[in-house]
Design an enzyme around this catalytic site. Sequence first.
Site, PDB file in Angstrom:
ATOM      1  N   SER A 112       0.823  -1.219   0.000  1.00 17.29           N
ATOM      2  CA  SER A 112       0.000   0.000   0.000  1.00 17.29           C
ATOM      3  C   SER A 112       0.849   1.256   0.000  1.00 17.29           C
ATOM      4  CB  SER A 112      -0.933   0.001   1.215  1.00 17.29           C
ATOM      5  OG  SER A 112      -0.192  -0.186   2.403  1.00 17.29           O
ATOM      6  N   ASN A 143      -1.679  -2.601  13.172  1.00 17.82           N
ATOM      7  CA  ASN A 143      -3.144  -2.460  13.187  1.00 17.82           C
ATOM      8  C   ASN A 143      -3.596  -1.237  13.978  1.00 17.82           C
ATOM      9  OD1 ASN A 143      -2.947  -4.824  11.820  1.00 17.82           O
ATOM     10  ND2 ASN A 143      -3.850  -6.131  13.402  1.00 17.82           N
ATOM     11  N   THR A 168     -41.317  26.025  -7.779  1.00 17.01           N
ATOM     12  CA  THR A 168     -41.525  24.642  -7.342  1.00 17.01           C
ATOM     13  C   THR A 168     -41.787  23.877  -8.636  1.00 17.01           C
ATOM     14  OG1 THR A 168     -43.910  24.935  -7.056  1.00 17.01           O
ATOM     15  CG2 THR A 168     -42.568  25.312  -5.111  1.00 17.01           C
ATOM     16  N   HIS A 169     -41.317  22.656  -8.705  1.00 18.30           N
ATOM     17  CA  HIS A 169     -41.403  21.858  -9.943  1.00 18.30           C
ATOM     18  C   HIS A 169     -40.740  22.579 -11.116  1.00 18.30           C
ATOM     19  CE1 HIS A 169     -44.533  19.638  -7.702  1.00 18.30           C
ATOM     20  NE2 HIS A 169     -44.941  20.846  -7.359  1.00 18.30           N
ATOM     21  N   SER A 199     -15.673  26.790 -26.125  1.00 14.15           N
ATOM     22  CA  SER A 199     -15.750  25.568 -26.917  1.00 14.15           C
ATOM     23  C   SER A 199     -14.751  25.675 -28.062  1.00 14.15           C
ATOM     24  CB  SER A 199     -17.170  25.414 -27.462  1.00 14.15           C
ATOM     25  OG  SER A 199     -17.155  24.591 -28.613  1.00 14.15           O
ATOM     26  N   LYS A 234     -19.747  29.986 -27.386  1.00 12.06           N
ATOM     27  CA  LYS A 234     -19.994  29.307 -26.117  1.00 12.06           C
ATOM     28  C   LYS A 234     -19.163  29.824 -24.943  1.00 12.06           C
ATOM     29  CE  LYS A 234     -22.080  25.924 -25.463  1.00 12.06           C
ATOM     30  NZ  LYS A 234     -22.257  24.563 -25.913  1.00 12.06           N
ATOM     31  N   ASN A 240     -18.977  28.082 -21.294  1.00 11.38           N
ATOM     32  CA  ASN A 240     -19.554  26.949 -20.567  1.00 11.38           C
ATOM     33  C   ASN A 240     -19.310  27.030 -19.061  1.00 11.38           C
ATOM     34  OD1 ASN A 240     -20.379  25.795 -23.002  1.00 11.38           O
ATOM     35  ND2 ASN A 240     -18.387  24.813 -23.290  1.00 11.38           N
ATOM     36  N   GLU A 277     -20.485  22.448 -13.403  1.00  6.85           N
ATOM     37  CA  GLU A 277     -20.728  21.129 -13.996  1.00  6.85           C
ATOM     38  C   GLU A 277     -19.803  20.074 -13.400  1.00  6.85           C
ATOM     39  OE1 GLU A 277     -22.355  21.842 -18.503  1.00  6.85           O
ATOM     40  OE2 GLU A 277     -20.275  22.312 -18.125  1.00  6.85           O
ATOM     41  N   TYR A 284      -9.053  -6.759  13.136  1.00 12.36           N
ATOM     42  CA  TYR A 284      -8.506  -6.180  11.903  1.00 12.36           C
ATOM     43  C   TYR A 284      -8.496  -7.201  10.762  1.00 12.36           C
ATOM     44  CZ  TYR A 284      -5.325  -4.334   8.432  1.00 12.36           C
ATOM     45  OH  TYR A 284      -4.799  -3.904   7.249  1.00 12.36           O
ATOM     46  N   GLN A 326      -7.182  -2.013   4.410  1.00 12.56           N
ATOM     47  CA  GLN A 326      -6.163  -1.269   3.661  1.00 12.56           C
ATOM     48  C   GLN A 326      -6.806  -0.484   2.503  1.00 12.56           C
ATOM     49  OE1 GLN A 326      -2.103  -2.811   3.185  1.00 12.56           O
ATOM     50  NE2 GLN A 326      -2.546  -2.934   0.995  1.00 12.56           N
ATOM     51  N   LYS A 381      -8.036   3.720   2.383  1.00  8.07           N
ATOM     52  CA  LYS A 381      -7.270   4.970   2.270  1.00  8.07           C
ATOM     53  C   LYS A 381      -7.537   5.763   1.011  1.00  8.07           C
ATOM     54  CE  LYS A 381      -4.225   2.865   5.244  1.00  8.07           C
ATOM     55  NZ  LYS A 381      -5.146   1.721   5.131  1.00  8.07           N
TER      56      LYS A 381
HETATM   57  N1  ARG Z   1      -1.147  -1.381   5.343  1.00  8.05           N
HETATM   58  C1  ARG Z   1      -2.038  -1.889   6.339  1.00  8.05           C
HETATM   59  C2  ARG Z   1      -3.383  -1.141   6.232  1.00  8.05           C
HETATM   60  O1  ARG Z   1      -3.410  -0.175   5.571  1.00  8.05           O
HETATM   61  C3  ARG Z   1      -1.465  -1.707   7.702  1.00  8.05           C
HETATM   62  C4  ARG Z   1      -1.906  -2.701   8.697  1.00  8.05           C
HETATM   63  C5  ARG Z   1      -1.446  -4.047   8.292  1.00  8.05           C
HETATM   64  N2  ARG Z   1      -1.630  -5.011   9.308  1.00  8.05           N
HETATM   65  C6  ARG Z   1      -1.447  -6.288   9.063  1.00  8.05           C
HETATM   66  N3  ARG Z   1      -1.593  -7.098  10.038  1.00  8.05           N
HETATM   67  N4  ARG Z   1      -1.146  -6.764   7.874  1.00  8.05           N
HETATM   68  O2  ARG Z   1      -4.355  -1.527   6.796  1.00  8.05           O
END
Ligand code: ARG
Length: 459
Positions: free
Chosen positions: A25, A112, A157-158, A279, A285, A287, A292, A319, A324, A327
């Site tokens: 990651s 974790n 309205t509408h 455009s 145009k 825009n 948008e 966990y 992961q 993120k």
């Molecule tokens: N990269 C992991 C995450 O984003 C970190 C935690 C990993 N823990 C594990 N026991 N593999 O969640």
Amino acid sequence: MAKKKLWGGRFSESTDAFVEAFTASVDFDQRLYHQDIAGSIAHASMLAHVGVISESDKEKIVTALLRIESEIDLGGFQWRIDQEDVHMNIESRLIELIGDVGKKLHTGRSRNDQVATDIRLFLRDGVDQLCVSLRSLQAVLLDVAEREVATIMPGFTHLQVAQPITFGHHMMAWFEMLDRDFDRLKDCRKRINIMPLGSAALAGTSYPIDREYTASLLGFERPTNNSLDGVSDRDFAIEFVSASALLMTHLSRFSEELILWSSAQFGFIELSDAFCTGSSIMPQKKNPDVPELVRGKSGRVNGHLVSLLTLMKSQPLAYNKDNQEDKEPIFDVLDTVLASVKAYTGMMAEVSVKRENMLAAAAGGFSTATDLADYLVRKGLAFRDAHEIVGKLVRYGIKTDKDLSEMNLDELSQYSDVIKEDVFDVLTLEGSVSSRNHVGGTAPDQVMAAIQKARQRIG
Ligand code: ARG
């Protein structure tokens, strides 16, 4: 050459190269390095505070972590996929720098609880930043509202002309929506600002840790109450994304209106050139790209909300690696919402209002029909009878192509003899608007009072 894995002790074969890349990651979670280092410094300080490591080891660890932070800041840090994630990249560099002392940092801790803490720190900052940006946008809306406090436009309205309102009142409706978004963000911050660190992998740790101490170093309200819950749930992030999705939903509604209003058919506003594009084929145009795009980006944020809800759904305690995947949605939501609010702030500060067109549109759609019905009720008719009479007048107006405000007394009184000269007081748009003079109504005095209250609220 690949570095030795920090968890490699029980493995006899090395990780398949594809699996290594698949499970890593670091490409995206490196964005958490400030939070990760802050968490590690607090953890090391706590370990020294309770006597699990010596003061001098702590000093070495902290100094090296700060050095790593500046290496990353300056772009000189080498992120390694064989070190999987931000946590192990930093830790293995720490060990590289200070040897065995660096190996002590992970005492009483797991990735974790580390990652759960990092995300909370990240989101706490994110929410604070977003709240500041939202307040700036709200302040701009208040300025527009004040300037246009008596500008008459048709209310819909509408999407059919309904009753005359003021543009200031309309802006204040947007303001209110954003104000609830602000409150929702502030509220979810309370649940973000709780510290999972010390939960270790899932069950806590046998070292005599002081979680209150670590929490206070990191500015958390308190440690989490349950270690299994602390490392696993991401509900606080889902709340943040949900509040953001609502905010984007509001911005998508504003966008829709700005797009309609800036069309030649409405002609209510003009967006400044800086917020529009042309455009490549049609020279005429201009825009409304910014609204948008914001409208489009609301779909993206809604999508992330569904991703995170689905990510969390059915996960057993504690966990799981599934987490992961939290993120990228979290980062993208924050970036998208911050950018959208920023674009809106600049765009609304420069919006120009075509008052004559708004007024003409309000005058053209029988928008004072309700006022006429109310007038008849004041003269003693039941509302349903009044409604019927005004309906007939509207039909007459459509046939003769005249608005109610353009008819003379003979025409107006053809279906009811209670209609007298004083009817003209209520048939004007100004009269209609200023008669709605109560809290929450569109009368300019009320809107002005609402603006003043709102200014106090946002400080
Ligand atoms: N990269 C992991 C995450 O984003 C970190 C935690 C990993 N823990 C594990 N026991 N593999 O969640």
